[in-house]
Scaffold this active site. Structure first.
Site, PDB file in Angstrom:
ATOM      1  N   LYS A   1      -2.990 -11.596  -8.009  1.00 34.74           N
ATOM      2  CA  LYS A   1      -4.238 -12.264  -7.623  1.00 34.74           C
ATOM      3  C   LYS A   1      -5.453 -11.493  -8.167  1.00 34.74           C
ATOM      4  O   LYS A   1      -5.355 -10.305  -8.463  1.00 34.74           O
ATOM      5  CB  LYS A   1      -4.328 -12.370  -6.097  1.00 34.74           C
TER       6      LYS A   1
ATOM      7  N   LYS B   1     -10.485  -6.807  -6.101  1.00 39.33           N
ATOM      8  CA  LYS B   1     -11.665  -5.969  -6.336  1.00 39.33           C
ATOM      9  C   LYS B   1     -11.320  -4.704  -7.124  1.00 39.33           C
ATOM     10  O   LYS B   1     -12.158  -4.152  -7.806  1.00 39.33           O
ATOM     11  CB  LYS B   1     -12.296  -5.562  -5.001  1.00 39.33           C
TER      12      LYS B   1
ATOM     13  N   LYS C   1       0.849  -1.209   0.000  1.00 40.27           N
ATOM     14  CA  LYS C   1       0.000   0.000   0.000  1.00 40.27           C
ATOM     15  C   LYS C   1       0.881   1.253   0.000  1.00 40.27           C
ATOM     16  O   LYS C   1       0.571   2.248  -0.647  1.00 40.27           O
ATOM     17  CB  LYS C   1      -0.947  -0.005   1.208  1.00 40.27           C
TER      18      LYS C   1
END
Ligand code: TYM
Length: 333
Positions: A196, A199, A113
């Site tokens: 992966k 969303k 992040k």
């Protein structure tokens, strides 16, 4: 004998996808009869990226609806919104006192992040694993069905539980374990073979439970493949392995075996495999999408489910908080 306690959550940051389904929801559904389950929409966790309030609210209702449409029964489990259980915040605070900044800074998801959003490195992001531990320990959860990407967070939850028990000299919290039905924790890769399924990233290579039939077909046909193996019984590249994982979950064992054999004898035609997978995926997703859509038409009914879920969760949480306050020494009456 009382049932073992299971806790898990899904962030309300966007539409749910196959990774969420096969990594988490499918297991929730399989566990709901045999365990005492607490499943929630992690709306506080979604706040780290400052979502638009209207969108956040809509996402919470959708995640709830998609869980129910996938087979979760709110009569059998406590299904709730994280923010409806304020005891979470209290345990979060108590655990924060035992969490070291140094260990939180080393968490790979935090470092990711930091790289992706250097302009928004807030304290909520740093203490994200502490909030997760609070969610789980609040119910003294022993088993946590999650996908591979959450394994590290679970390890931290175990550390915090252990630290709390050691500091206050009592086996108060269990050390929660990742739960899986297979040997391996599930990881569904993005269909472009990069990372992966998620969303927010690679949305064109992610199949959402809300995708229309033709969107599913289009995305599936674009999935990364190659020229095919040239040696019999070759090792599968991970993006091909991923297609077989999906095939394994939505197609029949016969279909799966046929394509596996053709891979092993080098006659596989990936176009045919993707076409078959697309059709089986459409058959699999359509009823979930339609049911979720129908459920979202009635927010009052979803609110009732959420409220009842929160009541069940608070009943369990308040007992834990009472015990934790006593151990810490912040109880006066
Ligand atoms: P979230 O919302 O990112 O994902 C929800 C669940 O889906 C799994 N998952 C996947 N599994 C396999 N392959 C993928 N590509 C994939 N993508 C997502 C996740 O592992 C997860 O099980 N921090 C959590 C939410 C949370 C939580 C908790 C979970 C908050 N508190 C307490 C368990 C216990 C998260 O962001 O999950």
């Amino acid at each position: 004998m009382s049932k073992e306690i299971v806790v898990s959550g899904i962030r309300s940051t966007g539409h749910l996808h196959l990774g969420n389904y096969f990594g988490a929801i499918q297991n929730y559904v399989k566990m709901q009869d045999a365990y005492n389950c607490f499943f929630f929409v992690a709306d506080y966790h979604a706040l780290t990226t400052h979502p638009d309030p209207k969108e956040l609210r809509a996402n919470v209702f959708r995640v709830l609806a998609e869980n129910i449409a996938s087979g979760l029964d709110p009569e059998k489990v406590a299904l709730y919104a994280q923010s409806d259980v304020p005891e979470t915040n209290e345990l979060y605070l108590l655990l924060n006192m035992l969490a070291y900044v140094g260990e939180l800074e080393k968490v790979p998801t935090f470092k990711d992040k930091l790289r992706q959003h250097p302009d928004n490195v807030n304290a909520g992001l740093l203490t994200y694993p502490v909030l997760m531990a609070a969610d789980i320990l609040l119910h003294k959860g022993a088993k946590v069905p999650v996908g591979k990407d959450q394994e590290q967070h679970l390890e931290m939850a175990r550390n915090f539980a252990h630290r709390f028990n050691t500091r206050y000299n009592e086996e108060f919290f269990p050390e929660p374990q990742v739960f899986r039905f297979s040997d391996e924790t599930v990881k569904i890769m993005s269909l472009d073979g990069i990372g992966k399924m998620s969303k927010s990233e690679n949305v064109n290579a992610t199949i959402f439970l809300s995708d229309a039939d033709d969107v599913i077909r289009k995305k599936m046909m674009k999935a990364k493949t190659d020229q095919g193996p040239t040696e019999p019984n070759s090792v599968m590249p991970d993006y091909i392995q991923n297609l077989f994982v999906l095939l394994n979950t939505v197609s029949t064992p016969e279909v799966n075996a046929t394509f596996r054999d053709s891979f092993n004898n080098c006659s596989i035609r990936y176009g045919d495999m993707k076409k078959q997978l697309a059709e089986d995926m459409v058959t699999f997703i359509t009823p979930i999408r339609e049911k979720a859509f129908e459920l979202q038409q009635d927010h009052d009914a979803l609110r009732k489910i959420m409220k009842e879920g929160a009541e069940k969760a608070r009943a369990s949480a308040s007992k834990t908080i009472e015990g934790a306050r006593k151990l810490v020494g912040v109880n006066y009456y």
